[in-house]
Design a protein around this motif. Structure first.
Motif, PDB file in Angstrom:
ATOM      1  N   LEU A 269       0.852  -1.189   0.000  1.00  0.00           N
ATOM      2  CA  LEU A 269       0.000   0.000   0.000  1.00  0.00           C
ATOM      3  C   LEU A 269       0.887   1.238   0.000  1.00  0.00           C
ATOM      4  O   LEU A 269       1.845   1.324   0.763  1.00  0.00           O
ATOM      5  CB  LEU A 269      -0.900   0.014   1.240  1.00  0.00           C
ATOM      6  CG  LEU A 269      -1.717   1.297   1.476  1.00  0.00           C
ATOM      7  CD1 LEU A 269      -2.840   1.405   0.450  1.00  0.00           C
ATOM      8  CD2 LEU A 269      -2.296   1.321   2.889  1.00  0.00           C
ATOM      9  N   ARG A 270       0.546   2.193  -0.857  1.00  0.00           N
ATOM     10  CA  ARG A 270       1.271   3.457  -0.878  1.00  0.00           C
ATOM     11  C   ARG A 270       0.280   4.605  -1.051  1.00  0.00           C
ATOM     12  O   ARG A 270      -0.678   4.499  -1.835  1.00  0.00           O
ATOM     13  CB  ARG A 270       2.285   3.488  -2.020  1.00  0.00           C
ATOM     14  CG  ARG A 270       3.120   4.778  -2.049  1.00  0.00           C
ATOM     15  CD  ARG A 270       3.989   4.871  -3.295  1.00  0.00           C
ATOM     16  NE  ARG A 270       5.080   3.913  -3.291  1.00  0.00           N
ATOM     17  CZ  ARG A 270       6.250   4.094  -2.676  1.00  0.00           C
ATOM     18  NH1 ARG A 270       6.459   5.207  -1.982  1.00  0.00           N
ATOM     19  NH2 ARG A 270       7.197   3.191  -2.756  1.00  0.00           N
ATOM     20  N   THR A 271       0.505   5.683  -0.296  1.00  0.00           N
ATOM     21  CA  THR A 271      -0.220   6.930  -0.553  1.00  0.00           C
ATOM     22  C   THR A 271       0.814   8.022  -0.801  1.00  0.00           C
ATOM     23  O   THR A 271       1.892   8.012  -0.204  1.00  0.00           O
ATOM     24  CB  THR A 271      -1.120   7.347   0.630  1.00  0.00           C
ATOM     25  OG1 THR A 271      -0.303   7.819   1.705  1.00  0.00           O
ATOM     26  CG2 THR A 271      -1.979   6.193   1.106  1.00  0.00           C
ATOM     27  N   GLU A 272       0.466   8.949  -1.662  1.00  0.00           N
ATOM     28  CA  GLU A 272       1.339  10.085  -1.953  1.00  0.00           C
ATOM     29  C   GLU A 272       0.505  11.352  -1.925  1.00  0.00           C
ATOM     30  O   GLU A 272      -0.436  11.504  -2.715  1.00  0.00           O
ATOM     31  CB  GLU A 272       2.012   9.914  -3.321  1.00  0.00           C
ATOM     32  CG  GLU A 272       2.975   8.733  -3.374  1.00  0.00           C
ATOM     33  CD  GLU A 272       3.630   8.583  -4.738  1.00  0.00           C
ATOM     34  OE1 GLU A 272       2.894   8.639  -5.751  1.00  0.00           O
ATOM     35  OE2 GLU A 272       4.867   8.422  -4.781  1.00  0.00           O
ATOM     36  N   GLY A 273       0.832  12.230  -0.959  1.00  0.00           N
ATOM     37  CA  GLY A 273       0.129  13.501  -0.863  1.00  0.00           C
ATOM     38  C   GLY A 273      -1.351  13.376  -0.560  1.00  0.00           C
ATOM     39  O   GLY A 273      -2.124  14.299  -0.857  1.00  0.00           O
ATOM     40  N   LEU A 274      -1.757  12.290   0.050  1.00  0.00           N
ATOM     41  CA  LEU A 274      -3.179  12.083   0.334  1.00  0.00           C
ATOM     42  C   LEU A 274      -3.658  13.116   1.347  1.00  0.00           C
ATOM     43  O   LEU A 274      -3.067  13.273   2.421  1.00  0.00           O
ATOM     44  CB  LEU A 274      -3.402  10.672   0.885  1.00  0.00           C
ATOM     45  CG  LEU A 274      -4.860  10.215   0.997  1.00  0.00           C
ATOM     46  CD1 LEU A 274      -5.454  10.021  -0.394  1.00  0.00           C
ATOM     47  CD2 LEU A 274      -4.966   8.919   1.794  1.00  0.00           C
ATOM     48  N   THR A 275      -4.720  13.819   1.010  1.00  0.00           N
ATOM     49  CA  THR A 275      -5.194  14.881   1.898  1.00  0.00           C
ATOM     50  C   THR A 275      -6.704  15.011   1.813  1.00  0.00           C
ATOM     51  O   THR A 275      -7.314  14.740   0.765  1.00  0.00           O
ATOM     52  CB  THR A 275      -4.536  16.237   1.542  1.00  0.00           C
ATOM     53  OG1 THR A 275      -4.942  17.221   2.480  1.00  0.00           O
ATOM     54  CG2 THR A 275      -4.921  16.693   0.154  1.00  0.00           C
ATOM     55  N   LEU A 276      -7.309  15.406   2.939  1.00  0.00           N
ATOM     56  CA  LEU A 276      -8.740  15.669   2.997  1.00  0.00           C
ATOM     57  C   LEU A 276      -8.922  16.934   3.820  1.00  0.00           C
ATOM     58  O   LEU A 276      -8.595  16.965   5.013  1.00  0.00           O
ATOM     59  CB  LEU A 276      -9.490  14.488   3.634  1.00  0.00           C
ATOM     60  CG  LEU A 276     -11.013  14.602   3.739  1.00  0.00           C
ATOM     61  CD1 LEU A 276     -11.626  14.803   2.348  1.00  0.00           C
ATOM     62  CD2 LEU A 276     -11.590  13.352   4.390  1.00  0.00           C
ATOM     63  N   ARG A 277      -9.421  17.973   3.172  1.00  0.00           N
ATOM     64  CA  ARG A 277      -9.502  19.288   3.792  1.00  0.00           C
ATOM     65  C   ARG A 277     -10.317  19.226   5.083  1.00  0.00           C
ATOM     66  O   ARG A 277     -11.409  18.672   5.144  1.00  0.00           O
ATOM     67  CB  ARG A 277     -10.140  20.286   2.823  1.00  0.00           C
ATOM     68  CG  ARG A 277     -10.036  21.738   3.251  1.00  0.00           C
ATOM     69  CD  ARG A 277     -10.571  22.677   2.175  1.00  0.00           C
ATOM     70  NE  ARG A 277      -9.816  22.555   0.929  1.00  0.00           N
ATOM     71  CZ  ARG A 277     -10.312  22.024  -0.190  1.00  0.00           C
ATOM     72  NH1 ARG A 277     -11.542  21.550  -0.216  1.00  0.00           N
ATOM     73  NH2 ARG A 277      -9.575  21.965  -1.291  1.00  0.00           N
TER      74      ARG A 277
END
Length: 507
Positions: A269-277
């Motif tokens: 599993l990889r996330t890159e720059g995952l964001t939720l305002r």
């Protein structure tokens, strides 16, 4: 606590049967005025059934119950029972679309008026809340209150009927550390005024923090009652389970296993720059084969939102999620399932189960495409699939056809886990997976998480429960949506709690 006063409640020789099942076998319980008394035991031990007897939901087949030295009101006399005892459940019973004042006086707005006088109702609510030190605006909609504020409202409503015994059934399950501290402070204030609490919890550290006495039930029988100060944790666990617990269990992460993990391998599993305002800032994650990653933090930390974003439950504002290098469509549960992400939601009641359906139907909701040709679902194949999961996870049930609502909390959670594992996921995302389950079920559920990783997959545990996080090879602490610390296995409790609470933030 006045030892000379009659008990707030005394139950002796209580027997309750449901058909051939003996739910209570001559159990007893005594709670003194001003006492916080813990009632503990594994799921199915009889705790909820006893509460049902005390609150008038069930009629005992044998035994006696007294409140303040007086016989309990007759079965079915709801008003009289409300003046003696009330229960604040894990799942709030307030009506979310009504105001605090309306909830406090529901069905008793004004017995002597032809219409409701809203100004007078608000004044009554303000006096009641002030009497018990509850700082809540009576005009606020219940849905807009924090969880512990809703609990305060329920406690104030119960006390307004005259009840001096309040049953708290898993009251901290949806609270963060600050919410728990506020709740416990309020309970101690009320204890000083003679209110008694029967505290039901699977979190033993809370029993030691709040309660002065503990009663243990096991297999529908009374095992012991003792002062909390006189019984150690290992003895208490042994009384609950009938077994001695080892210092560490098989699912605990260890430095040897972490050292042998191949950190150079392509991440599962990889996330890159995952964001939720408004929830969490850009987050880069890489979870290796064989690794259990923990996302630690309170309810306001954003860690739950991260878990929901990984599973497609919420659509992030930016960044990417990939499994074995394959991009996962943001905000799509079906695409997350197809990509190999299994999900255990935070609340099994609202998000995890269809209560009117069977164990088999609930366990196979994510694999209906595999249960028959041309889009059909064959009952025989559903039952066969469910039996395999029941055996694998040791789900205590009469069979695949049993309604899931008839299972204990721990076994209901195992059904939720079964559904998450049904598609053999490459990544298992579990949000507070052991909330509201007993000690032995907790061991079993965390053992499943460990096994998923040990088979070469990856797992992510989102929790603020330290026991949940002990299974993790690496723990990331979040505070107000930001990553503030990283811990390898073997972390100290105080260090991790401090990070989750934003004390001494470390980049």
């Amino acid at each position: 606590m006045d030892q000379s006063a009659p008990p707030a409640v005394q139950a002796e020789g209580i027997v309750k049967r449901f058909g051939p099942t003996v739910a209570l076998d001559e159990v007893r319980l005594t709670v003194r005025p001003g006492e916080s008394h813990a009632l503990v035991g594994r799921n199915g031990a009889g705790k909820s059934t006893l509460v049902g007897v005390l609150t008038g939901l069930h009629r005992a087949d044998a035994g006696t119950v007294t409140f303040g030295g007086q016989p309990a009101p007759a079965f079915g006399d709801t008003a009289a029972r409300q003046s003696k005892v009330a229960c604040v459940y894990q799942k709030s019973m307030v009506v979310p679309d009504l105001t605090v004042a309306e909830n406090l006086f529901l069905n008793r707005f004004d017995d002597h008026a032809r219409w409701i006088r809203w100004g007078r109702l608000r004044e009554r609510a303000e006096r009641l809340l002030a009497e018990y030190g509850v700082r809540v605006d009576p005009g606020t909609r219940a849905r807009d209150l924090a969880v512990e504020q809703r609990q305060f409202v329920e406690i104030a409503r119960a006390l307004s009927f005259g009840a001096r015994l309040i049953v708290l059934d898993e009251p901290t399950a949806q609270l963060d550390a600050r919410g728990i501290a506020r709740l416990f402070d309020k309970l101690r204030e009320l204890q000083d005024r003679g209110v008694a609490f029967l505290f039901i919890s699977h979190h033993l550290q809370e029993v030691y923090e709040l309660c002065t006495a503990v009663t243990v039930y096991r297999d529908a029988r009374h095992v012991l009652t003792a002062p909390v100060a006189d019984i150690g944790t290992s003895d208490l666990v042994a009384a609950m389970t009938g077994e001695r617990s080892a210092a560490a269990t098989a699912w605990h992460a260890d430095t040897g296993r972490t050292a042998t993990r191949d950190t150079a391998a392509v991440p599962v599993l990889r996330t890159e720059g995952l964001t939720l305002r408004g929830e969490f800032e850009p987050l880069d994650l890489a979870v290796s084969p064989g690794e259990v990653l923990g996302l630690a933090g309170s309810a306001a930390s954003g860690n739950t939102a991260v878990g929901e974003a990984l599973a497609g439950m919420r659509k992030p504002d930016g960044g990417t999620v990939s499994v074995h290098g394959r991009a996962v469509r943001p905000g799509s549960v079906p695409h997350a399932l197809d990509a190999g992400i299994g999900y255990i939601p935070e609340d099994r009641h609202d998000q995890g189960l269809v209560p009117d359906r069977s164990v088999a139907e609930n366990a196979t909701l994510t694999v209906t495409d595999q249960l028959g040709p041309w889009g059909t679902v064959l009952p025989s194949r559903t039952r066969e699939f469910a039996r395999a999961m029941i055996t694998s996870l040791d789900i205590k049930t009469r069979g695949p056809e049993q309604p899931v609502s008839g299972l204990s909390g721990g076994n209901q959670q195992k059904v939720v886990v079964a559904r998450a594992l049904a598609r053999d996921p490459s990544v298992l995302v579990a949000v507070r997976p052991t909330a509201g389950v007993d000690v032995k079920s907790k061991d079993s559920l965390l053992g499943v998480v460990r096994r998923v990783a040990d088979e070469g997959n990856a797992a992510v545990i989102v929790s603020d429960e330290l026991d949940d996080l002990r299974v993790c090879d690496r723990v990331l602490a979040l505070f107000h949506g930001r990553l503030v610390a990283t811990f390898a296995s073997g972390w100290a409790d105080g260090d991790l709690v401090a990070a989750m609470e934003g004390v001494g933030e470390r980049e």
